[in-house]
Design an enzyme around this catalytic site. Structure first.
Site, PDB file in Angstrom:
ATOM      1  CG  ASP A   1      25.519 -70.767  -2.291  1.00  0.00           C
ATOM      2  OD1 ASP A   1      25.139 -69.723  -1.730  1.00  0.00           O
ATOM      3  OD2 ASP A   1      24.899 -71.300  -3.224  1.00  0.00           O
TER       4      ASP A   1
ATOM      5  CG  HIS B   1      30.429 -71.456  -4.309  1.00  0.00           C
ATOM      6  ND1 HIS B   1      30.228 -70.970  -5.586  1.00  0.00           N
ATOM      7  CD2 HIS B   1      29.413 -72.331  -4.073  1.00  0.00           C
ATOM      8  CE1 HIS B   1      29.143 -71.526  -6.110  1.00  0.00           C
ATOM      9  NE2 HIS B   1      28.633 -72.351  -5.214  1.00  0.00           N
TER      10      HIS B   1
END
Length: 479
Positions: free
Chosen positions: A303, A445
């Site tokens: 992400d 992430h």
């Protein structure tokens, strides 16, 4: 970037869309603003669009939590040569974030923990001038409400400038008089309110921190809610025409005006070097014949990128193991680094939508949700030629309003590494290796260096255990 308390519903509206333009008496818009009010983009943007992908060496400094109880997301640009300006933005963002996190910890935030969102917009990046607006929505305590501040860098002088530096010191009284005149008679203002606002020059000049030139050379001045009128009326905007304001501009202001009206097409702030990480050239067929009914599969998802600093390294790690992943990208980062998004797709990975500026979508109206997602999908399609089919709601927050506002399919996760909370590569790797199960969707992430550094160990260990790394869509289709 001064802020004022607003009703929660007003907090969710965009920074400039609440404003009323002095020249027309109609709502002003800024389609280039990450948090602009959805639906307002049909009107012409008051400022010329800047393509951040053309800024050599640009890095977007992004960070966020993944906790809905204290949700925050921040971003600001780091442009080679504008070190002092970057430091100012960093200081302001860190101050607001520290205040917000403290309010979450001591319980003074709202019942649901509140939310802080700081996004950025380029106003001009041409010649030897750079202008950026940071927009803050939410927060708590002294840093709560809606706030905007424009930051300016003068490459010719090698220094940061304030918004008021656009106006020559000898012309500021005439400038202030023109601003007051532009506010008189506006809904939510009265003579007493304006007397009070314009009577305290020291406070007023502090409020004049959001100024930018329109595409025709006029100067657009935005006052935060409550600064010169009733807070419930939203922001107040006064646009002074080019002919009026030009005689009052400083030498720096005239250069900014010139580059806003007729950009030179290149930016030179005197940086000795503008290092730009090489974009990986790994390629893989769009087809993947992995049968997840027959073999163990796992979907790694990343992400918040792309990150100019870390995503390229991550792509190299994945290619070394013939691993495919799904990237849930943030729109403002896609716009800044489209080449990295193309590289993700070229290497056989999947690109999904993670909103434009990472707000909690469940706190938005359906129209605002659609705006966040549609703008990001458009950026992804512009970069890759392919529109995404998946989205991951920031913080994993999704409800019926969010689902009904888009045709994209929502994707959450089954294994949370909490890598944003623990910046330790070994710990992140172990959080996957020790817990992973067949067909898991793993949350990571690519904006955190320790998360990217953990990937080789994850790939090496799980490959040895017989796992295959596939995209979310492939996992869904073959389970």
């Amino acid at each position: 970037m001064r802020t004022h308390r607003l009703l929660p519903s007003l907090l969710l509206l965009g920074s400039l869309a609440l404003a009323t333009a002095c020249s027309s008496g109609s709502p002003g818009t800024a389609s280039g603003t990450a948090t602009a009010r959805p639906g307002a983009s049909a009107a012409p943007s008051p400022t010329r669009t800047v393509d951040p992908a053309r800024i050599k060496g640009l890095q977007i400094v992004s960070d966020n939590s993944e906790s809905t109880s204290c949700a925050w997301a921040t971003s600001y640009p780091d442009v080679p040569g504008a070190t002092a300006m970057t430091a100012e933005m960093k200081k302001d963002v860190q101050w607001r974030l520290a205040a917000f996190r403290a309010s979450c910890e001591d319980g003074s935030a709202s019942d649901d923990g509140g939310e802080l969102n700081i996004s950025h917009q380029f106003l001009v990046a041409s010649g030897d001038v750079l202008g950026v607006r940071l927009t803050t929505l939410g927060g708590s305590g002294a840093g709560s409400g809606l706030g905007r501040r424009t930051y300016w860098y003068d490459g010719g002088a090698g220094r940061s400038r304030t918004a008021l530096d656009l106006v020559d010191s000898g012309s500021r009284e005439a400038f202030l008089a023109a601003l007051r005149s532009g506010l008189e008679g506006r809904e939510g203002t009265d003579p007493d309110t304006l007397d009070q606002a314009f009577g305290d020059r020291s406070a007023l000049t502090g409020e004049l921190d959001d100024m930018a030139f329109t595409a025709t050379g006029g100067l657009r001045v935005t006052f935060d809610p409550g600064a010169v009128g009733a807070g419930a009326a939203g922001s107040y905007v006064v646009t002074l025409p080019k002919a009026t304001v030009t005689p009052w501009l400083s030498a720096f202001g005239k250069r900014v005006q010139e580059q806003s009206v007729s950009p030179s097409g290149s930016l030179d702030l005197g940086a000795t070097a503008t290092p730009t990480p090489a974009v990986p050239t790994h390629t893989a067929s769009g087809d993947d014949d992995t049968d997840c009914e027959q073999v163990k599969c796992v979907a790694l998802t990343f992400d918040d990128g792309p990150s100019a600093t870390y995503t390229a390294t991550l792509l190299t790690h994945l290619a070394q193991y013939d691993a495919r992943a799904t990237f849930f990208t943030v729109g403002q980062n896609v716009v800044a680094h489209p080449a990295l998004v193309r590289a993700e797709v070229r290497a056989g990975n999947e690109v999904g939508n993670h909103s434009y500026s990472h707000p909690d979508l469940t706190k938005l109206t359906a129209e605002e949700v659609a705006y966040q997602l549609n703008r990001t999908s458009a950026a992804i399609k512009a970069a890759t030629g392919q529109a995404p089919t998946l989205f991951r709601p920031p913080y994993g927050a999704v409800n019926s309003t969010v689902r009904q506002a888009t045709r994209l399919s929502a994707v959450l996760w089954t294994l949370d590494t909490e890598d944003w909370k623990y910046p330790d590569a070994a710990r992140v790797a172990q959080s996957v290796i020790s817990k992973v199960k067949r067909n898991d969707v793993v949350l990571l992430h690519d904006i955190h260096p320790t998360s990217v550094a953990a990937v080789p160990q994850i790939l090496r260990t799980l490959s040895a255990q017989g796992y295959h790394f596939v995209t979310v869509s492939h996992l869904r289709a073959t389970m």
